[in-house]
Design an enzyme around this catalytic site. Structure first.
Site, PDB file in Angstrom:
ATOM      1  N   ASP A  25      41.387  36.258  56.800  1.00 21.89           N
ATOM      2  CA  ASP A  25      40.962  35.504  55.627  1.00 21.89           C
ATOM      3  C   ASP A  25      40.802  36.389  54.391  1.00 21.89           C
ATOM      4  O   ASP A  25      40.624  37.606  54.492  1.00 21.89           O
ATOM      5  CB  ASP A  25      39.641  34.789  55.918  1.00 21.89           C
ATOM      6  N   LYS A  26      40.825  35.768  53.247  1.00 22.83           N
ATOM      7  CA  LYS A  26      40.737  36.459  51.959  1.00 22.83           C
ATOM      8  C   LYS A  26      39.569  37.436  51.897  1.00 22.83           C
ATOM      9  O   LYS A  26      39.725  38.581  51.466  1.00 22.83           O
ATOM     10  CB  LYS A  26      40.608  35.423  50.826  1.00 22.83           C
TER      11      LYS A  26
END
Length: 305
Positions: free
Chosen positions: A136-137
Site C-alpha cells: 500500500d501507498k
C-alpha cells in the site's frame, strides 16, 4: 471494463485458463490474473482459472480496457536493495504509490522504475510493467519488480504457491495478550464502502495472517506478521478484525496519538524468494524507517512512566 462472453461447446472438458488463452486475445497468465481478481464467471458464478469446463458452460469476463495513456519515466530516487538482469528489489518509501491509476499517473514506483530500468516485464500491461505484487501507498519496505516475463511468471507462481515469503513489522493499538497467533478469516470488498476491504464469508477469499508479539507497551503492541495469502489490505483488515487496528491507519483505525505517522505503521521488512534464473533462495531486508524507530522510542519512554 468491457464484458466478453464465450460458450464452451467442446466434447472434452478443458481448463478455463487454457480455453480462454486459445479462444481470445488473453494470455494464459492474463486469464489467471483476471480470475484471481474475481473478474471471470462461469454460469454466473465467480470461477478459478483451474476449473474444468463442461459442454454448455457460459463464460463471462470483465476485461479492463486498455489504458489510453503512456506512463512516463521519471527521475525519482529509489532505495535499491538488490538488482540484476531479472529482478530489482526496492525499499519503497512511505507515500509512494506502486503503479499509476486514474488521477494519479506520476510519482509512482512504476514511473521511477521506467527511468531506472531499460526493460520491465509486460505481463501486467502498460500501467503495471514489472509489478508482480504490491504494497500500500503508506506501507514501507520490500517490493520486487521483474525485468522480463520469464522472471515475472516465476515469481508470480511462487506467490501463488506460497513459496515466496513476506514478513512485516507493525505497531497496533491495544495490548495483545497472546505471544503469537494465526488469523484465518476471508477478506472481500466492503459492500458499504467499495474503497475498503472487510472480513466477510459471503464474498470473501481465503486470507491467513500469522503474527508474533515482539514488544508490549502501555496501550499498544509491536508485532511481526507473516502473510500466508496476499489479499488487498490483508494485515490491516485482519488486525482491525482482531480489534487491534494498526496505529495511524485512518482507513481501518485512526490517527496515532503519539506522532504524525503519515498513515499506517506497517513495514514490509523481509522478502524471501527463489531467484527465477539461478534457483537460489534469496532473502532481502529493509531497515526500519526513521519514523518507525522514533515511534518505538516514544512508546518505550511512555511505558516507563
Amino acid at each position: 471494463m468491457a464484458e466478453q462472453t464465450w460458450k464452451f461447446n467442446e466434447s472434452e472438458s478443458m481448463r478455463l485458463d487454457k480455453y480462454l488463452s486459445e479462444n481470445s486475445d488473453l494470455s494464459r497468465t492474463r486469464v489467471q490474473g483476471l480470475a484471481k481478481a474475481g473478474e471471470i464467471f462461469v454460469n454466473g458464478k465467480e470461477a478459478k482459472s483451474s476449473i474444468k469446463l463442461s459442454a454448455g458452460d457460459v463464460i463471462t469476463c470483465d476485461v479492463p480496457e486498455d489504458e489510453p495513456i503512456d506512463v512516463a519515466p521519471e527521475k525519482i530516487p529509489l532505495d535499491i536493495l538488490y538488482e540484476d538482469e531479472d529482478i530489482i528489489v526496492i525499499n519503497k518509501a512511505k507515500g509512494m504509490v506502486v503503479h499509476p491509476a486514474p488521477g494519479n499517473y506520476s510519482g509512482t514506483l512504476v514511473n521511477a522504475l521506467l527511468y531506472h530500468c531499460k526493460d520491465l516485464s509486460g505481463i501486467n500491461g502498460k500501467i503495471r510493467p514489472g509489478i508482480v505484487h504490491r504494497i500500500d501507498k503508506d506501507t514501507t519496505g520490500c517490493i520486487v519488480a521483474c525485468k522480463n516475463d520469464v522472471a515475472h511468471t516465476a515469481i508470480a507462481k511462487q506467490l501463488e504457491d506460497k513459496t515466496c515469503h513476506r514478513e512485516y513489522l507493525a505497531i497496533v493499538n491495544g495490548v495483545i495478550d497472546a505471544e503469537a497467533g494465526k488469523i484465518s478469516a476471508p477478506i472481500g470488498r466492503d459492500p458499504r464502502d467499495r474503497q475498503r476491504m472487510t472480513v466477510t464469508e459471503e464474498h470473501g477469499k481465503e486470507a491467513v495472517t500469522h503474527f508474533v508479539v515482539k514488544e508490549r507497551f502501555k496501550d499498544s503492541t509491536y508485532i511481526e506478521c507473516r502473510l500466508e495469502t496476499g489479499r488487498t489490505h490483508q494485515i490491516r483488515v485482519h488486525m482491525k478484525y482482531m480489534k487491534h487496528p494498526i496505529m495511524g491507519d485512518t482507513k481501518y483505525g485512526g490517527v496515532s496519538p503519539y506522532m504524525d505517522t503519515q498513515g499506517q505503521v506497517l513495514h514490509a521488512y523481509q522478502l524471501t524468494l527463489v531467484h527465477p534464473r539461478t534457483g537460489k533462495t534469496m532473502m532481502f531486508e529493509a531497515p526500519l524507517p526513521e519514523y518507525f524507530q522514533q515511534l518505538l522510542q516514544i512508546l518505550r519512554e511512555d511505558s516507563k512512566q
